[in-house]
Enzyme design. Structure first.
Site, PDB file in Angstrom:
ATOM      1  N   ASN A   1      -7.575   7.127   7.717  1.00 46.93           N
ATOM      2  CA  ASN A   1      -8.448   6.074   8.260  1.00 46.93           C
ATOM      3  C   ASN A   1      -7.564   5.075   9.001  1.00 46.93           C
ATOM      4  O   ASN A   1      -6.882   4.268   8.379  1.00 46.93           O
ATOM      5  CB  ASN A   1      -9.196   5.391   7.103  1.00 46.93           C
ATOM      6  CG  ASN A   1     -10.022   4.203   7.564  1.00 46.93           C
ATOM      7  OD1 ASN A   1     -10.249   4.025   8.766  1.00 46.93           O
ATOM      8  ND2 ASN A   1     -10.463   3.381   6.608  1.00 46.93           N
TER       9      ASN A   1
ATOM     10  N   LYS B   1      -8.444   2.646  10.793  1.00 45.56           N
ATOM     11  CA  LYS B   1      -9.084   1.318  10.903  1.00 45.56           C
ATOM     12  C   LYS B   1      -8.958   0.813  12.353  1.00 45.56           C
ATOM     13  O   LYS B   1      -8.984   1.611  13.274  1.00 45.56           O
ATOM     14  CB  LYS B   1      -8.491   0.336   9.900  1.00 45.56           C
ATOM     15  CG  LYS B   1      -8.408   0.922   8.492  1.00 45.56           C
ATOM     16  CD  LYS B   1      -8.127  -0.089   7.446  1.00 45.56           C
ATOM     17  CE  LYS B   1      -7.807   0.621   6.127  1.00 45.56           C
ATOM     18  NZ  LYS B   1      -7.841  -0.255   4.986  1.00 45.56           N
TER      19      LYS B   1
ATOM     20  N   HIS C   1     -17.420   2.162   3.484  1.00 43.60           N
ATOM     21  CA  HIS C   1     -16.065   1.674   3.181  1.00 43.60           C
ATOM     22  C   HIS C   1     -16.160   0.242   2.649  1.00 43.60           C
ATOM     23  O   HIS C   1     -16.999  -0.544   3.107  1.00 43.60           O
ATOM     24  CB  HIS C   1     -15.200   1.733   4.442  1.00 43.60           C
ATOM     25  CG  HIS C   1     -13.754   1.528   4.160  1.00 43.60           C
ATOM     26  ND1 HIS C   1     -13.220   0.271   3.961  1.00 43.60           N
ATOM     27  CD2 HIS C   1     -12.733   2.397   4.001  1.00 43.60           C
ATOM     28  CE1 HIS C   1     -11.927   0.390   3.702  1.00 43.60           C
ATOM     29  NE2 HIS C   1     -11.602   1.680   3.725  1.00 43.60           N
TER      30      HIS C   1
ATOM     31  N   GLU D   1     -14.482  -2.308   3.226  1.00 43.45           N
ATOM     32  CA  GLU D   1     -14.372  -3.358   4.255  1.00 43.45           C
ATOM     33  C   GLU D   1     -15.708  -3.567   4.951  1.00 43.45           C
ATOM     34  O   GLU D   1     -16.038  -4.684   5.357  1.00 43.45           O
ATOM     35  CB  GLU D   1     -13.257  -2.985   5.262  1.00 43.45           C
ATOM     36  CG  GLU D   1     -11.890  -3.147   4.617  1.00 43.45           C
ATOM     37  CD  GLU D   1     -10.802  -2.273   5.209  1.00 43.45           C
ATOM     38  OE1 GLU D   1     -10.981  -1.719   6.307  1.00 43.45           O
ATOM     39  OE2 GLU D   1      -9.750  -2.130   4.546  1.00 43.45           O
TER      40      GLU D   1
ATOM     41  N   GLU E   1     -12.462   4.706  -3.987  1.00 46.10           N
ATOM     42  CA  GLU E   1     -11.463   3.756  -3.485  1.00 46.10           C
ATOM     43  C   GLU E   1     -11.614   2.436  -4.228  1.00 46.10           C
ATOM     44  O   GLU E   1     -12.438   1.592  -3.831  1.00 46.10           O
ATOM     45  CB  GLU E   1     -11.679   3.510  -1.994  1.00 46.10           C
ATOM     46  CG  GLU E   1     -11.553   4.744  -1.139  1.00 46.10           C
ATOM     47  CD  GLU E   1     -11.135   4.388   0.284  1.00 46.10           C
ATOM     48  OE1 GLU E   1     -10.125   4.942   0.742  1.00 46.10           O
ATOM     49  OE2 GLU E   1     -11.792   3.543   0.913  1.00 46.10           O
TER      50      GLU E   1
ATOM     51  N   GLY F   1      -5.061  -1.336   0.623  1.00 45.84           N
ATOM     52  CA  GLY F   1      -4.185  -2.160   1.456  1.00 45.84           C
ATOM     53  C   GLY F   1      -3.365  -3.169   0.672  1.00 45.84           C
ATOM     54  O   GLY F   1      -2.789  -4.083   1.262  1.00 45.84           O
TER      55      GLY F   1
ATOM     56  N   SER G   1      -3.895   2.605  -1.257  1.00 43.70           N
ATOM     57  CA  SER G   1      -2.432   2.543  -1.249  1.00 43.70           C
ATOM     58  C   SER G   1      -1.760   3.880  -1.573  1.00 43.70           C
ATOM     59  O   SER G   1      -0.707   3.912  -2.215  1.00 43.70           O
ATOM     60  CB  SER G   1      -1.933   1.432  -2.180  1.00 43.70           C
ATOM     61  OG  SER G   1      -2.372   0.164  -1.699  1.00 43.70           O
TER      62      SER G   1
ATOM     63  N   GLY H   1      -3.143   2.695   5.486  1.00 40.72           N
ATOM     64  CA  GLY H   1      -1.865   2.278   6.078  1.00 40.72           C
ATOM     65  C   GLY H   1      -0.888   3.426   6.316  1.00 40.72           C
ATOM     66  O   GLY H   1      -0.297   3.525   7.403  1.00 40.72           O
TER      67      GLY H   1
HETATM   68  C1  PEP Z   1      -8.631   2.800   3.180  1.00 36.43           C
HETATM   69  O1  PEP Z   1      -8.777   1.890   3.984  1.00 36.43           O
HETATM   70  O2  PEP Z   1      -9.522   3.659   3.052  1.00 36.43           O
HETATM   71  C2  PEP Z   1      -7.405   2.829   2.398  1.00 36.43           C
HETATM   72  C3  PEP Z   1      -7.363   3.591   1.358  1.00 36.43           C
HETATM   73  O3  PEP Z   1      -6.382   2.007   2.826  1.00 36.43           O
HETATM   74  P1  PEP Z   1      -4.878   1.953   2.239  1.00 36.43           P
HETATM   75  O4  PEP Z   1      -4.411   3.396   2.102  1.00 36.43           O
HETATM   76  O5  PEP Z   1      -4.108   1.209   3.263  1.00 36.43           O
HETATM   77  O6  PEP Z   1      -4.944   1.294   0.920  1.00 36.43           O
END
Ligand code: PEP
Length: 251
Positions: free
Chosen positions: A9, A11, A95, A97, A167, A173, A213, A235
């Site tokens: 992803n 983003k 998601h 966010e 998640e 993040g 993460s 990320g």
């Molecule tokens: C995500 O945005 O779906 C995600 C898991 O981000 P990160 O890996 O950066 O925690």
């Protein structure tokens, strides 16, 4: 055998040159990737058409969000009908966010999942608790409600198209990852929830990805859990070498 999936992803990151460079850099590792692991890239929607043009791709494409309408006067939106017309096979839905910054409710998320399914786009449905909910020991009930609202109205042949991503919001993040025990515990709970509602045979087929993460150091341990079928990676999916290692660790 359940499909293993590693999805990136991106983003709202990278300009178009950087995006195409990332694909070219990832391509250099493609011979290390197992055929058994499906790689999905979710770039900003604006770049989907560019990535769709890549010849002999080692990846499939996903949008990061969609409208629950098919067409019409909804300025700024893109629909699953449009995604399907561009051969985009997946769309991330719900998601955290989007829930947090765009106030997406469980009801809206269920409608988006329906719109994806009626347009042959496979939803990658995200669920997960906030830190306060885990600290208050409400994490199972939170995820249960999210799964019930988003998925329990689906028919079995629709449910078969769904990918779930657990998640935990506190891990997205932040650099704080769920331990493999925490991930397996929740993935097992989600699998049991699916068994109770849809039956064992169907539940056994649904990929449940972990997100939060994930990086090149922790992915192998997380993906080794019996109910963790790969990852949704934020990320670390922006760095070719790291993402390639994560893909390899899923095989
Ligand atoms: C995500 O945005 O779906 C995600 C898991 O981000 P990160 O890996 O950066 O925690």
């Amino acid at each position: 055998m359940r499909q293993k999936i590693v999805a990136g992803n991106w983003k709202m990151n990278k300009d178009i040159d950087e995006a195409m460079e990332l694909v070219v850099s990832l391509e250099q590792y493609r011979h290390d990737f197992s055929q058994d692991v499906k790689v999905i890239l979710a770039p900003p929607s604006l770049y989907l058409a560019n990535l769709e043009m890549v010849e002999e791709p080692f990846f499939e494409l996903s949008a990061q969000n969609c409208s629950h309408h098919d067409y019409g006067a909804f300025t700024g939106e893109i629909s699953p009908a449009m995604l399907h017309s561009m051969n985009i096979g997946y769309c991330i839905v719900g998601h955290s966010e989007r829930r947090q910054y765009y106030h997406e409710t469980d009801e809206m998320i269920a409608k988006k999942i329906d719109a994806c399914l009626r347009n042959h786009v496979r939803p990658i449905f995200c669920c997960g608790e906030m830190l306060e909910q885990r600290n208050g020991k409400h994490h199972f009930v939170t995820v249960l409600h999210q799964v019930e609202h988003a998925l329990f109205h689906l028919k079995k042949d629709e449910m078969k198209q769904v990918v779930i991503a657990y998640e935990p919001v506190w891990a997205i993040g932040t650099g704080v990852t769920a331990s493999s025990d925490q991930a397996e515990e929740m993935h097992g709970f989600i699998r049991d929830t699916l068994i109770n509602h849809f039956g064992e045979e169907l539940a056994a087929e649904i990929p449940i990805l972990y997100g939060g993460s994930v990086n090149a150091q922790n992915s192998a341990e997380l993906f080794a859990c019996p109910n963790v079928d790969g990852g949704l990676v934020g990320g670390a999916s922006l760095k070719a070498k790291d993402f390639a290692q994560i893909i390899v660790s899923a095989s």
